[in-house]
Design an enzyme around this catalytic site. Sequence first.
Site, PDB file in Angstrom:
ATOM      1  N   HIS A  86      -8.122  27.834  13.048  1.00 59.23           N
ATOM      2  CA  HIS A  86      -7.568  29.143  13.411  1.00 59.23           C
ATOM      3  C   HIS A  86      -6.190  28.923  14.034  1.00 59.23           C
ATOM      4  O   HIS A  86      -5.960  27.884  14.661  1.00 59.23           O
ATOM      5  CB  HIS A  86      -8.395  29.839  14.491  1.00 59.23           C
TER       6      HIS A  86
ATOM      7  N   ASP B 267      -6.490  27.886  17.627  1.00 59.51           N
ATOM      8  CA  ASP B 267      -7.003  26.533  17.895  1.00 59.51           C
ATOM      9  C   ASP B 267      -5.855  25.582  18.208  1.00 59.51           C
ATOM     10  O   ASP B 267      -6.034  24.606  18.930  1.00 59.51           O
ATOM     11  CB  ASP B 267      -7.749  25.967  16.675  1.00 59.51           C
TER      12      ASP B 267
HETATM   13  C1  XUL Z   1     -17.963  32.520  13.614  1.00 58.29           C
HETATM   14  C2  XUL Z   1     -17.468  31.765  12.466  1.00 58.29           C
HETATM   15  C3  XUL Z   1     -16.010  31.487  12.411  1.00 58.29           C
HETATM   16  C4  XUL Z   1     -15.383  31.655  11.065  1.00 58.29           C
HETATM   17  C5  XUL Z   1     -13.891  31.595  11.094  1.00 58.29           C
HETATM   18  O1  XUL Z   1     -19.303  32.783  13.577  1.00 58.29           O
HETATM   19  O2  XUL Z   1     -18.228  31.331  11.639  1.00 58.29           O
HETATM   20  O3  XUL Z   1     -15.793  30.179  12.819  1.00 58.29           O
HETATM   21  O4  XUL Z   1     -15.827  30.640  10.203  1.00 58.29           O
HETATM   22  O5  XUL Z   1     -13.335  32.480  12.003  1.00 58.29           O
END
Ligand code: XUL
Length: 504
Positions: A143, A146
């Site tokens: 993300h 992150d």
């Molecule tokens: C949350 C989840 C996230 C998504 C990306 O449950 O799975 O990590 O994969 O935002």
Amino acid sequence: MALTISLTIWRWVERARPASRCALTSCKRSAHRQRGRTEIGDAFFSEVPGRIAYGGPGSSDPLSFAVYQPDRVVLGKRMEDQLRIAVCLWHSFNWPGSDVFGVGTFDRPWLTPGVDPGTASHAKLDAAFEFIEKLGVPFFAFHDRDVAPEVRTYAETRANLDTSVDRIEGHMARMGARLLWGTANLFGHPRYAAGAATNPDPEVFAYAAAQVKTMLEVTHRLGGANYVLWGGREGYETLLNTDLAREEAQLARFLTLVAEHKHRIGFTGTLLIEPKPQEPTKHQYDYDVATVVGFLQRHDLAGEYRLNIEANHATLAGHSFHHEVASAIALGAFGSIDVNRGDYQNGWDTDQFPNSVDELSLALHEILAAGGLTAGGFNFDAKLRRQSVSRSDLFHAHIAGIDTLAQALLAAADMVEHGTLAAPREERYAGWSGQLGTAILSGSVTLADLERRVAAGGIDPRPRSGQQELLEGLVNRRIWAVDRVEGPKDADASRAGRAGGRRS
Ligand code: XUL
Ligand code: CO
């Protein structure tokens, strides 16, 4: 009194952490905070001396793979290319091990409050890429937040993100790592408490759009294979204040804008939506595969998006992981996998590393039978347990998960080679290739025609066995029989050898 206790705890923490283990240099801890140093001292994972090697099923070294061999050919492709495994930066490097009742337990120096954000991001990235390199997997996923936590202004956060992306690019070039997907965190900041695209305030929609535009471009710059949209808070807490029709229209507009921007910048990766039924919201609009596909079709977006299916989200929705994978394939919307599992004794997203060959074999069988992964991969969107506080625990979790996946791949490939499920399934539907079946499906007969045929006595169907127990037994035989030790490298030789030796 309180101050004395705090100081005692702080000194104890300092003593408990050997200086050589600090990622933020060989370390005078308070000093690097003051000086904002960016250089990295000792390797963070120094107790894992090098690349994790294949040791085979008999190896007693827990820091070796028992099954995973990147170069082993399975159904004509290298195991690494069949599985396309990714390490997830969020859970493994950006989550401190906190839960709803307690603070972080993990040894992640870059998450220490007060550390300069730039220094922290660099230390985090260097540790993450050291980990990926030692683990020897080809992909990672992250993300925006992150690698660049939100600071005072949008512009400052954006500048930090750019600096982190430069560093990521350097690591990727150095070791040949690839980006499975990028994504934007549209759920952590308080502004997103009532959703991002579905927020009642259009300014929040605009902020989310800015984040996704940026991350889409970052993902494009880094050659990402996919871009993920997880609607973390696109849902509701109560219907009393929620206009469902309005929120659906907003979400559709948002996803249309994202698809338009993808084409505008020439990003050729796949856009993925990740279904999840609830948590953190009471109800999430991207509930499950069928719900998302229906939404995409209603808004003429089915050609633009595929699905990132997460095993634990499937079980939260009351489905099996196998069901969600099979549904996505049947609906032509399969994209990629987040491979964490839940715990059958509780009902939330425990995000555990996978450990069931049986469950993964069935999902992998669907994927292989449909031609295998293309742009997608298996992302370890998984968290350590809160007590797994050693640095090596992150290796053990991934090694065990990867071996489980590799073993499931071998079992699934074996079932494909033997036609274990394909042949009985084909036989079960054979009637639909006959005269009556094709007439019905082509639309050339009416209800009245069918009634006439039944009344004339030409149609008198008898129940036939669905063979469930037989099939369950055959699947188990294939899983138990599968060969964990590398066979011949050549795909055809491997197929011939296996098919000849152990037919079910
Ligand atoms: C949350 C989840 C996230 C998504 C990306 O449950 O799975 O990590 O994969 O935002
Ligand atoms: Co996920």
